[in-house]
Design a protein around this motif. Structure first.
Motif, PDB file in Angstrom:
ATOM      1  N   ASN A 205     -30.326  23.504   0.634  1.00  0.00           N
ATOM      2  CA  ASN A 205     -31.506  22.781   0.115  1.00  0.00           C
ATOM      3  C   ASN A 205     -30.739  21.819  -0.994  1.00  0.00           C
ATOM      4  O   ASN A 205     -29.433  21.573  -1.166  1.00  0.00           O
ATOM      5  N   ASP A 206     -31.800  21.073  -1.968  1.00  0.00           N
ATOM      6  CA  ASP A 206     -31.114  20.174  -2.976  1.00  0.00           C
ATOM      7  C   ASP A 206     -30.359  21.078  -3.818  1.00  0.00           C
ATOM      8  O   ASP A 206     -29.574  20.193  -4.569  1.00  0.00           O
ATOM      9  N   SER A 207     -30.329  22.219  -4.101  1.00  0.00           N
ATOM     10  CA  SER A 207     -29.697  22.841  -5.041  1.00  0.00           C
ATOM     11  C   SER A 207     -28.840  23.999  -4.919  1.00  0.00           C
ATOM     12  O   SER A 207     -28.180  24.572  -5.768  1.00  0.00           O
ATOM     13  N   VAL A 208     -28.659  24.401  -3.486  1.00  0.00           N
ATOM     14  CA  VAL A 208     -27.768  25.545  -3.345  1.00  0.00           C
ATOM     15  C   VAL A 208     -27.174  25.350  -2.019  1.00  0.00           C
ATOM     16  O   VAL A 208     -27.755  24.626  -1.015  1.00  0.00           O
ATOM     17  N   TYR A 209     -25.957  25.749  -1.942  1.00  0.00           N
ATOM     18  CA  TYR A 209     -24.924  25.521  -0.541  1.00  0.00           C
ATOM     19  C   TYR A 209     -24.290  26.928  -0.658  1.00  0.00           C
ATOM     20  O   TYR A 209     -23.907  27.473  -1.622  1.00  0.00           O
ATOM     21  N   PHE A 210     -24.033  27.236   0.615  1.00  0.00           N
ATOM     22  CA  PHE A 210     -23.031  28.380   0.860  1.00  0.00           C
ATOM     23  C   PHE A 210     -21.671  28.070   1.400  1.00  0.00           C
ATOM     24  O   PHE A 210     -21.606  27.053   2.044  1.00  0.00           O
ATOM     25  N   ILE A 211     -20.617  28.696   1.006  1.00  0.00           N
ATOM     26  CA  ILE A 211     -19.342  28.358   1.624  1.00  0.00           C
ATOM     27  C   ILE A 211     -18.749  29.578   2.041  1.00  0.00           C
ATOM     28  O   ILE A 211     -18.913  30.792   2.043  1.00  0.00           O
ATOM     29  N   HIS A 212     -17.642  29.529   3.138  1.00  0.00           N
ATOM     30  CA  HIS A 212     -16.987  30.415   3.827  1.00  0.00           C
ATOM     31  C   HIS A 212     -15.717  30.165   3.475  1.00  0.00           C
ATOM     32  O   HIS A 212     -15.044  29.234   3.640  1.00  0.00           O
ATOM     33  N   ARG A 213     -14.832  31.504   3.081  1.00  0.00           N
ATOM     34  CA  ARG A 213     -13.597  31.556   2.450  1.00  0.00           C
ATOM     35  C   ARG A 213     -13.121  30.358   1.887  1.00  0.00           C
ATOM     36  O   ARG A 213     -12.230  29.269   2.265  1.00  0.00           O
ATOM     37  N   GLY A 214     -13.788  30.132   0.754  1.00  0.00           N
ATOM     38  CA  GLY A 214     -13.490  29.009  -0.099  1.00  0.00           C
ATOM     39  C   GLY A 214     -12.530  29.449  -1.050  1.00  0.00           C
ATOM     40  O   GLY A 214     -12.252  30.772  -1.380  1.00  0.00           O
ATOM     41  N   LYS A 215     -11.634  28.316  -1.826  1.00  0.00           N
ATOM     42  CA  LYS A 215     -10.693  28.587  -2.803  1.00  0.00           C
ATOM     43  C   LYS A 215     -11.118  27.953  -4.048  1.00  0.00           C
ATOM     44  O   LYS A 215     -11.531  26.581  -4.038  1.00  0.00           O
ATOM     45  N   TYR A 216     -11.116  28.822  -5.115  1.00  0.00           N
ATOM     46  CA  TYR A 216     -11.224  28.384  -6.402  1.00  0.00           C
ATOM     47  C   TYR A 216     -10.178  28.072  -7.239  1.00  0.00           C
ATOM     48  O   TYR A 216      -9.545  29.204  -7.221  1.00  0.00           O
ATOM     49  N   THR A 217      -9.722  26.961  -7.896  1.00  0.00           N
ATOM     50  CA  THR A 217      -8.594  26.925  -8.537  1.00  0.00           C
ATOM     51  C   THR A 217      -8.643  25.815  -9.678  1.00  0.00           C
ATOM     52  O   THR A 217      -9.619  24.930  -9.435  1.00  0.00           O
ATOM     53  N   THR A 218      -7.896  25.766 -10.687  1.00  0.00           N
ATOM     54  CA  THR A 218      -7.616  24.828 -11.705  1.00  0.00           C
ATOM     55  C   THR A 218      -6.327  24.040 -11.535  1.00  0.00           C
ATOM     56  O   THR A 218      -6.173  23.186 -12.440  1.00  0.00           O
ATOM     57  N   ALA A 219      -5.806  24.152 -10.486  1.00  0.00           N
ATOM     58  CA  ALA A 219      -4.353  23.591 -10.139  1.00  0.00           C
ATOM     59  C   ALA A 219      -4.462  21.957  -9.873  1.00  0.00           C
ATOM     60  O   ALA A 219      -5.693  21.730  -9.283  1.00  0.00           O
ATOM     61  N   GLU A 220      -3.584  21.371 -10.304  1.00  0.00           N
ATOM     62  CA  GLU A 220      -3.731  19.731  -9.949  1.00  0.00           C
ATOM     63  C   GLU A 220      -3.307  19.404  -8.413  1.00  0.00           C
ATOM     64  O   GLU A 220      -3.844  18.499  -7.978  1.00  0.00           O
ATOM     65  N   ASP A 221      -2.336  20.327  -7.982  1.00  0.00           N
ATOM     66  CA  ASP A 221      -1.815  20.067  -6.544  1.00  0.00           C
ATOM     67  C   ASP A 221      -2.994  20.601  -5.679  1.00  0.00           C
ATOM     68  O   ASP A 221      -2.423  21.903  -5.422  1.00  0.00           O
ATOM     69  N   LEU A 222      -3.949  20.103  -4.980  1.00  0.00           N
ATOM     70  CA  LEU A 222      -4.812  20.714  -4.263  1.00  0.00           C
ATOM     71  C   LEU A 222      -4.300  21.088  -2.917  1.00  0.00           C
ATOM     72  O   LEU A 222      -4.910  21.798  -2.086  1.00  0.00           O
ATOM     73  N   GLU A 223      -3.380  20.442  -2.560  1.00  0.00           N
ATOM     74  CA  GLU A 223      -2.934  20.660  -1.132  1.00  0.00           C
ATOM     75  C   GLU A 223      -2.141  21.674  -1.206  1.00  0.00           C
ATOM     76  O   GLU A 223      -1.909  22.417  -0.106  1.00  0.00           O
ATOM     77  N   ASP A 224      -1.363  22.040  -2.210  1.00  0.00           N
ATOM     78  CA  ASP A 224      -0.542  23.471  -2.315  1.00  0.00           C
ATOM     79  C   ASP A 224      -0.644  23.929  -3.492  1.00  0.00           C
ATOM     80  O   ASP A 224       0.236  23.886  -4.503  1.00  0.00           O
ATOM     81  N   PRO A 225      -1.917  24.622  -3.783  1.00  0.00           N
ATOM     82  CA  PRO A 225      -2.022  25.090  -5.309  1.00  0.00           C
ATOM     83  C   PRO A 225      -1.103  26.100  -5.604  1.00  0.00           C
ATOM     84  O   PRO A 225      -1.027  27.088  -4.754  1.00  0.00           O
ATOM     85  N   GLU A 226      -0.658  26.382  -6.749  1.00  0.00           N
ATOM     86  CA  GLU A 226       0.174  27.368  -7.053  1.00  0.00           C
ATOM     87  C   GLU A 226      -0.512  28.694  -7.232  1.00  0.00           C
ATOM     88  O   GLU A 226      -0.006  29.856  -7.061  1.00  0.00           O
ATOM     89  N   TYR A 227      -1.831  28.644  -7.458  1.00  0.00           N
ATOM     90  CA  TYR A 227      -2.592  29.750  -7.355  1.00  0.00           C
ATOM     91  C   TYR A 227      -4.015  29.459  -6.820  1.00  0.00           C
ATOM     92  O   TYR A 227      -4.608  28.503  -7.181  1.00  0.00           O
ATOM     93  N   TYR A 228      -4.973  30.520  -6.604  1.00  0.00           N
ATOM     94  CA  TYR A 228      -6.313  30.381  -6.355  1.00  0.00           C
ATOM     95  C   TYR A 228      -7.145  31.636  -6.004  1.00  0.00           C
ATOM     96  O   TYR A 228      -6.502  32.644  -5.826  1.00  0.00           O
ATOM     97  N   ILE A 229      -8.389  31.542  -6.218  1.00  0.00           N
ATOM     98  CA  ILE A 229      -9.024  32.790  -6.089  1.00  0.00           C
ATOM     99  C   ILE A 229      -9.939  32.619  -4.828  1.00  0.00           C
ATOM    100  O   ILE A 229     -10.676  31.695  -4.715  1.00  0.00           O
TER     101      ILE A 229
END
Length: 929
Positions: A205-229
């Motif tokens: 809906n307008d305020s909720v969405y679900f993801i599957h096998r997502g990666k959370y990172t603060t890296a600058e290189d999003l194509e090859d992040p040095e780490y992710y959760i």
């Protein structure tokens, strides 16, 4: 041209304020359903399945004003009492909609689909969608946007959604305009300080969405992040939170055992209250510990509060309160209180001890725009004298060598006018941490009336002795307290408080003499009020001189006269001749000699005598003023705040000479037309005085001081010396005999001092000065009363300074090594010489240094230390190593010796949202028995 309403029915789209970037894409695309249907309604009736091919520059524009509205009936008188309770509906479109495509724009009426291909773009207000292909299916109420394959089979022109500063770049989008649900493939969405990279995202809906096998990172290189959760299943509420199931840390796609069965990531863009995770470690004398853990309270937009605590398994503990407040264009400040209960050894052992230390800091600054005529400021740093030396918290490392604490809280107010009046109320505090002596003024009142020229003309400048006559008035009141650490904030500290007022009215004038000399004369009247005086009484029975305190108002008045004559002499030494261009063109010498004369009458009426029979019990000070007839002369104002009136007549002359040396040298720049100015000596001052009314030792010692800055102001040098013209006897006491007449030189050097500070840098400059971590460490040292550099070391609490740096590396430099190694070096040298009683010794002699070297753009090392040249030993030393691991930072700090010998290792993520994902290890020195 008006657009006819199509015959088929479409699903109504609710216009809502969407909260995420992905939802804004679907919102914009859903409008395209209506826009394109209206735009091609007439073409559908005439030409079916025919493609319209506009040029690249062609675009279709729909204005909301062109949409047909129902015809209004003929105007009739209306009853003003009738009101419609139903609010009118808003117009379907609020902005002009534009869309275009490079290759073609096509509508298939049979399939009920609209096609935009190659560089398809839609603009609606501040919303922009760019994609290789956009398809709208009216029969299923779906919108599909995706990229296209170029001639070599490379996927390009992936959808790009932009609204204001927000940008989302998924691979493709499927959106249902009826249910408002969507599927987003391979999206990259910024959430707080990090980015969520998801293979499949389902919009609920307008305020909720679900993801599957997502990666959370603060890296600058999003194509090859040095780490992710890795978030295997997660629920995202944009701008609020991310809730996930099983999650674990990956480093360069390699899984690690660091994980959680479930997790919570706060994503609020505003200040949010929450738990502060502590750091852990071990100390040999206090056991395991947790430091700097607690809770953060986001009270409102202007005030916050952090409650932090430390705990040690031997029973020691501490807590801290840290508060910051700010209001734009008004004020800003911070308040901190620290308390530690320290336990040494174990109960029952002879070295068992228990002590408490505390520290209070407050800093407040007022914006200059808040109130130009009134100002309030505060800088407070007070507490236990041993706090910084015994504190167990590593954030106090940089203030370990502090030996003074000082505070000041002041309020000032100015009343504009002619003359202007201003007053200030100030509370001050000065504390010596070595002697534990504390001096306070609670408060100090200062009032002033600006200068008044009673005989000055209303227009034009003032000339002559009469027109320059001026006077002013000032009053100063103090309540001074002198105490120690043990009595601080106790009732006893106020018992010996001293209070008083001093009024001063100076009258002066100045004028020119012989065209080149400036003569000034002045008379000063002082009146001192006090509320305590003394009375000395000699007891014949006990042979003791007692001092009694007399409470009550009393006052004394003094006056003095002075005059001074001065001028300025310029001398130029030219070295340049016609046709030559020497390295030194000229040296300019500026001399400012001045001579002054002062008269201070004798005010012996304020002195009294006490008759003494036996002088055995007198102090050395009393013995010096004991008269031949066994009478002790004293003033009842001796213990007052503003001194005592002079007992003897004084008539003295003062002589001073100020010098300044400057050179003009050849500029290294061959294109420069003028020589370059170089300062040789900022100042070289000499001063002495002669007392005409004195019977002996009429000349005072000659005081000399000088200072300069060299090498582009990198070297700061200051010198000082005291020269005494009188000789010493065999008991090393000054006698009324010139040193040259006693077989010595013209002057006897009694003391000298020299201080020097030098800053050097190379490579690409002093990069460390631009480092946020280094700046915060300096600010922490300053707030604690320390230095603004790192000569005393820096804080070892690296986790407090884990935000990203703004330093930008040289784009041409390698990531692994520097073409030029940036480095910086700071030196501080000080030496003091004493010889006032023929001791002929160096009283102190030390060299301090601090430096940093950036071995590569990712590696840097630093050190702070010093060497005591007199006692021949190294001072407090700290070695630092830092490694920039892109999104991570690794630090190592080592104090190799001293009572605080230790090392500290830290590795953690820079971003504040994941600052608790870290590892720390400390090592304390072995116990000394």
């Amino acid at each position: 041209m008006a657009i006819q309403k199509p015959s088929h029915t479409f699903t109504k789209i609710h216009l809502k304020a969407l909260r995420t970037n992905n939802f804004k894409i679907l919102f914009a695309l859903s409008f395209t359903v209506f826009i394109n249907t209206f735009s091609f309604a007439q073409d559908i009736q005439k030409k079916q399945d025919k493609v319209i091919k506009p040029t690249v520059k062609d675009s279709v524009v729909i204005n909301p004003k062109d949409i047909i509205k129902p015809e209004t009936p003929s105007e009739k008188p209306q009853d003003s009492t009738l009101t419609d309770s139903i609010k009118p509906k808003k117009e379907l479109l609020e902005h002009i909609v534009k869309y275009k495509a490079t290759d073609y724009t096509s509508f298939n009426q049979k399939k009920q689909k609209l096609y935009l291909y190659n560089n398809a773009e839609i603009d609606y207000g501040d919303i922009n969608i760019k994609s290789g292909s956009i398809v709208i299916d009216y029969s299923t109420n779906t919108v599909y946007a995706k990229g296209i394959l170029d001639s070599v089979g490379v996927y390009s022109q992936a959808p790009v959604f932009t609204q204001g500063p927000s940008v989302v770049e998924p691979d493709s989008i499927i959106f249902n305009t009826k249910s408002e649900k969507a599927l987003i493939y391979n999206s990259k969405t910024e959430q707080g300080d990090g980015t969520v990279i998801a293979q499949i995202t389902k919009k609920e809906n307008d305020s909720v969405y679900f993801i599957h096998r997502g990666k959370y990172t603060t890296a600058e290189d999003l194509e090859d992040p040095e780490y992710y959760i890795l978030l295997r299943k997660a629920k995202v509420v944009p701008g609020k939170k991310i809730v996930t199931g099983l999650a674990n840390l990956f480093i360069y796609n390699v899984p690690t055992p660091i994980g959680l069965p479930f997790g919570f990531f706060p994503q609020s863009e505003k200040q949010t209250s929450g738990v502060l995770i502590p750091s852990f470690g071990e100390q040999n004398d206090r056991g395991y510990f947790l430091q700097n853990g607690g809770y953060y309270f986001a009270i409102n937009d202007y005030v916050d509060l952090a409650v932090l605590g430390d705990y040690y398994t031997n029973g020691s503990y501490g807590f801290r309160l840290e508060n910051t407040y700010s209001k734009r264009y008004k004020f800003r400040g911070n308040v901190g209180f620290r308390y530690e209960n320290l336990i040494t050894s174990e109960r029952g052992f002879p070295d068992y001890g228990k002590s408490t230390v505390y520290n209070l800091r407050w800093s407040h600054s007022q914006d200059s725009k808040a109130n130009p005529s009134a100002r309030f400021s505060a800088s407070v740093n007070l507490g236990s004298s041993t706090y910084y030396r015994t504190s167990l918290n590593q954030i106090n490392t940089g203030a370990f060598l502090n030996n003074t604490l000082s505070s000041s809280v002041s309020y000032s107010k100015t009343f504009e006018g002619e003359p202007s009046v201003n007053y200030s109320v100030t509370a001050t505090h000065s504390q010596n941490t070595n002697t534990e002596q504390i001096n306070m003024t609670l408060p100090t009142f200062q009032g002033n009336v600006s200068r008044i020229f009673p005989f000055a003309p209303k227009n034009g400048s003032k000339k002559g002795i009469i027109q320059n006559i001026n006077f002013q008035y000032s009053v100063r009141g103090e309540n001074r307290i002198q105490t120690t650490d043990s009595l601080f904030f106790k009732k006893e500290m106020f018992d010996d408080a001293k209070a008083g007022f001093q009024h001063s009215i100076p009258i002066s004038t100045n004028f020119k003499v012989f065209k080149h000399f400036s003569l000034s004369t002045s008379a000063n009247f002082n009146e001192v009020w006090t509320f305590k005086t003394i009375n000395k009484v000699y007891d014949n029975l006990t042979d003791d001189l007692t001092t009694e305190t007399v409470n009550g108002f009393d006052a004394f008045r003094t006056y003095s006269f002075s005059t001074s004559l001065g001028t300025t002499v310029y001398g130029m030494f030219n070295f340049k001749k016609d046709g030559e261009n020497p390295k030194i063109h000229a040296i300019r010498h500026v001399i400012r000699p001045s001579i002054s004369y002062n008269i201070n009458p004798a005010f012996d009426k304020y002195y009294e005598t006490a008759e003494v029979i036996n002088a055995d019990g007198l102090t050395a000070g009393d013995l010096e003023i004991l008269q031949n007839d066994r009478r002790l002369e004293y003033s009842r104002f001796e213990q007052g705040l503003f001194g005592v009136p002079g007992k003897n007549f004084s008539s003295s002359m003062g002589i001073s000479i100020a010098n300044n040396f400057e050179a003009k040298v050849r500029d290294k720049d061959s294109t420069a037309t003028e020589p370059k100015k170089v300062m040789l000596l900022n100042n070289l001052n000499l001063s002495t005085s002669y007392n005409f009314a004195g019977d002996s030792l009429q000349w005072s010692p000659v005081r000399m001081s000088g200072g300069t800055q060299l090498f582009d102001n990198k070297l700061s040098l200051n010198l000082g010396a005291t020269l005494d013209p009188y000789a010493l006897d065999n008991n090393n006491t000054r006698i009324n005999k010139f040193n040259i007449n006693n077989g010595g030189s013209l002057f006897r050097l009694t003391s000298a001092n020299m201080t020097m500070s030098y800053s050097l840098s190379g490579g690409k400059g002093d990069k460390k000065d631009d480092n946020k971590e280094n700046d915060r460490a300096k600010q922490e040292n300053l707030r604690s009363g320390g230095r603004d550099d790192d000569l005393f070391g820096v804080s070892e609490d690296f986790s407090r300074f884990n935000e990203d740096d703004d330093n930008k590396k040289d784009e041409e430099a390698s990531e692994f090594y520097n073409f030029k190694i940036p480095w910086s070096l700071r030196l501080a040298y000080a030496v003091n010489y004493s010889n006032n009683r023929r001791q002929n010794e160096i009283s102190s002699h030390s060299l301090m240094f601090s430096g940093d070297v950036e071995l590569s753009p990712k590696w840097s090392v630093g050190a702070s230390s010093g060497y005591d040249l007199k006692n021949q030993g190294f001072t407090y030393t700290q070695l630092r190593f830092e490694r920039d691991l892109l999104s991570w930072r690794m630090n190592f700090s080592w104090v190799p010796f001293s009572t605080r010998a230790s090392w500290n290792f830290f590795i953690g993520i820079k971003s504040s949202i994941l600052k608790d994902l870290k590892y720390e290890k400390r090592r304390q020195p072995d116990q000394r028995l």
